[in-house]
Design a protein around this motif. Structure first.
Motif, PDB file in Angstrom:
ATOM      1  N   ARG A  47       2.356 -12.888  -5.258  1.00 15.09           N
ATOM      2  CA  ARG A  47       3.739 -11.645  -6.158  1.00 15.09           C
ATOM      3  C   ARG A  47       2.259 -10.557  -6.933  1.00 15.09           C
ATOM      4  N   MET A  48       1.607  -9.688  -6.851  1.00 14.98           N
ATOM      5  CA  MET A  48       1.203  -8.718  -6.836  1.00 14.98           C
ATOM      6  C   MET A  48       2.630  -8.616  -8.522  1.00 14.98           C
ATOM      7  N   PRO A  49       1.395  -8.299  -9.309  1.00 16.89           N
ATOM      8  CA  PRO A  49       2.350  -7.650 -10.365  1.00 16.89           C
ATOM      9  C   PRO A  49       2.849  -5.973 -10.626  1.00 16.89           C
ATOM     10  N   SER A  50       4.294  -6.078 -10.830  1.00 18.79           N
ATOM     11  CA  SER A  50       4.646  -5.274 -11.405  1.00 18.79           C
ATOM     12  C   SER A  50       4.106  -3.816 -11.329  1.00 18.79           C
ATOM     13  N   ALA A  67       0.271   4.484  -5.552  1.00 18.73           N
ATOM     14  CA  ALA A  67      -0.824   4.995  -4.261  1.00 18.73           C
ATOM     15  C   ALA A  67      -1.037   3.820  -4.210  1.00 18.73           C
ATOM     16  N   SER A  68      -2.045   3.273  -4.585  1.00 13.02           N
ATOM     17  CA  SER A  68      -3.239   1.771  -4.320  1.00 13.02           C
ATOM     18  C   SER A  68      -2.140   1.021  -3.587  1.00 13.02           C
ATOM     19  N   TYR A  69      -1.048   0.665  -4.400  1.00  7.83           N
ATOM     20  CA  TYR A  69      -0.142  -0.096  -2.826  1.00  7.83           C
ATOM     21  C   TYR A  69      -0.035  -0.194  -2.027  1.00  7.83           C
ATOM     22  N   ASP A  70       0.272   1.468  -2.151  1.00  9.75           N
ATOM     23  CA  ASP A  70       0.697   1.760  -0.774  1.00  9.75           C
ATOM     24  C   ASP A  70      -0.107   1.946   0.833  1.00  9.75           C
ATOM     25  N   ARG A  71      -1.472   2.126  -0.152  1.00 14.05           N
ATOM     26  CA  ARG A  71      -2.489   1.956   0.573  1.00 14.05           C
ATOM     27  C   ARG A  71      -2.542   0.497   1.453  1.00 14.05           C
ATOM     28  N   GLY A  83      13.285  -4.614  -3.379  1.00 15.59           N
ATOM     29  CA  GLY A  83      13.480  -5.092  -4.880  1.00 15.59           C
ATOM     30  C   GLY A  83      13.502  -6.082  -5.371  1.00 15.59           C
ATOM     31  N   ALA A  84      12.034  -6.941  -4.844  1.00 20.27           N
ATOM     32  CA  ALA A  84      11.444  -7.956  -5.225  1.00 20.27           C
ATOM     33  C   ALA A  84       9.633  -7.471  -5.382  1.00 20.27           C
ATOM     34  N   GLY A  85       9.488  -6.523  -5.189  1.00 20.95           N
ATOM     35  CA  GLY A  85       7.551  -5.695  -5.333  1.00 20.95           C
ATOM     36  C   GLY A  85       6.987  -5.854  -3.899  1.00 20.95           C
TER      37      GLY A  85
END
Length: 483
Positions: A47-50, A67-71, A83-85
């Motif tokens: 699991r990545m940090p929030s 933006a980084s997570y979406d890419r 709901g979980a990240g």
């Protein structure tokens, strides 16, 4: 069991971010996290940090993290669970390329249209595909397309996210009206329907104006992709022998009387694969036979913009003579602007245009208005003609020299074209076998059997002069033709 523990927020996931490197913060984050996942530092399922925790730990804005997570999600490194990240995605096993089929290498396996198209789309250098049907990417108008895309992106966002209209982007159809007028073809915007290239245009026309069991005439040789497409609709596909100045009229008359075709698909200008063009005398006789036997002529003019004009070579278009009464005219821009800019069009009578727009709506609703806006921008700014003139000049510089070299190594050219990119060459042997031998050396040839609806073995093959500049191609052909 997969690691589902979140990395400690206080422990940075990425190296020290630089605000002076010239690389955006989002780019740095994406590159660093992707590398950690590739190196198995971050395991599948972790699991990545929030977003908030990551932003605080690395002193960046939450927007940068989003933006980084979406890419990373788009590239397959992360997955978002509602709901979980965000979690590290399990990477698929790498695809292992299968060994070449020995039967194909030895020329014993059947070659079909799918074989040729599949290999045309493989990720190989263009210079190793003398059988390809497109020009080198550096010859096309990448800069013009990029400029058009930038201009479109500055328009109101609503114009980019909504459906277009089934008949096509109106300003483009108005611009196409002017383009057709320059060819002496009168067509109002209401007589024009945009399509996802000429391929879709042919499919739409065949679906609308034929039924299973009907006959469609094509040139022999001709563009191979439509043979299977028409056959899949239940049509009977019959080839009309193509000569240097157009079809064999005696064969056309006899076969029309026998089979009563619904459609006859023809290249009037720069025929594929020979780059020859239709004479005025034969054009008149084709229209006379179409009237006598009540069939529609479908004029595929995809190579229109590669023709230098009547001052260089006399040219006759059936739509010019007929003015869209019995002729359905097709055009597009994949050969001159970009192969993946799938924008084509149909010009026909008002009644047929409405039927085809309805057919298009039922098949795909609309075509991509973004692509149509790009083409409109390029055409309306007045640089398109200069661009196509440059392409024609480059082809002219190569043609005579390339044809002489073909003849020197033993290829026979019955009709040397004066324009276009293709040469229809006679190798004096089964070109299926030749193509299989070439593929074993990672070279793509286009054997003549694929250009005939009969698919019978042929000594002919289509060669693209723009793709004949690689020494390895000449070495292979010279050696193969001497054996």
């Amino acid at each position: 069991m997969a690691n589902t523990q979140s990395p400690t927020p206080a422990m940075p996931l990425v190296a020290l971010l630089s605000r002076e490197s010239g690389e955006s913060l989002a780019d740095q984050i994406v590159r660093s996290i992707a590398a950690r996942i590739d190196d198995k530092v971050l395991r599948s399922g972790a699991r990545m940090p929030s977003i908030r925790a990551f932003a605080q730990a690395h002193r960046v804005s939450p927007f940068t993290v989003v933006a980084s997570y979406d890419r990373l999600v788009a590239r397959g490194y992360l997955e978002s669970r509602r709901g979980a990240g965000f979690y590290v995605r399990e990477k698929a096993a790498p695809v292992v390329r299968s060994a070449p089929d020995p039967a194909v290498e030895q020329g014993t396996a059947a070659m079909d249209v799918t074989w040729l198209v599949r290999n045309m789309f493989r990720q190989a250098p263009y210079q190793q595909m003398p059988g390809t049907g497109v020009l080198p990417s550096e010859w096309l108008d990448g800069a013009g397309i990029a400029n058009a895309l930038r201009a479109i992106s500055r328009q109101h966002p609503g114009t980019l996210v909504n459906y277009g209209v089934p008949q096509g982007f109106l300003p483009l159809r108005q611009q196409l009206q002017e383009k057709l007028a320059a060819l002496d073809i009168a067509a109002a915007p209401e007589q024009i329907v945009t399509t996802a290239g000429v391929t879709q245009a042919l499919d739409m026309v065949a679906r609308e104006f034929t039924q299973p069991g009907d006959t469609i005439f094509v040139d022999d040789p001709a563009w191979f992709l439509m043979f299977g497409s028409f056959a899949a609709l239940g049509a009977r596909v019959i080839g009309i022998p193509r000569l240097a100045d157009g079809p064999d009229l005696q064969a056309l008359a006899q076969l029309a009387a026998l089979h009563q075709p619904k459609l006859y698909v023809i290249n009037s200008v720069l025929h594929n694969p020979s780059s020859t063009s239709l004479s005025a005398a034969k054009a008149f006789q084709i229209l006379r036979l179409a009237e006598e036997h009540d069939f529609i002529v479908v004029e595929d003019d995809i190579y229109c913009d590669l023709h230098p004009g009547p001052a260089i070579q006399p040219v006759t278009r059936l739509a010019t003579m007929d003015q869209l009464r019995r002729v359905i005219y097709l055009g597009g821009f994949s050969k001159t602007l970009a192969a993946n800019l799938r924008v084509g069009y149909i010009a026909t009578s008002h009644e047929r245009a409405q039927r085809l727009a309805d057919r298009k709506m039922l098949q795909t609703l609309t075509t991509s208005e973004i692509g149509e806006r790009v083409v409109y921008k390029v055409l309306s700014e007045g640089t398109f003609r200069k661009h196509t003139d440059r392409i024609c000049s480059r082809l002219d510089e190569l043609r005579s020299r390339t044809v002489r070299q073909m003849e020197r190594i033993g290829l026979k050219i019955d009709a040397t074209p004066v324009a276009g990119m293709f040469v229809w060459a006679d190798a004096g042997r089964d070109t299926n076998v030749l193509a299989a031998q070439a593929m074993a050396q990672d070279l793509l040839l286009a054997p003549g059997s694929l250009f005939s609806p009969s698919q019978l073995p042929s000594s002919r093959m289509r060669l693209n002069i723009a793709a004949m500049q690689e020494p390895a191609v000449w070495r292979f052909l010279e050696k193969a033709l001497q054996n």
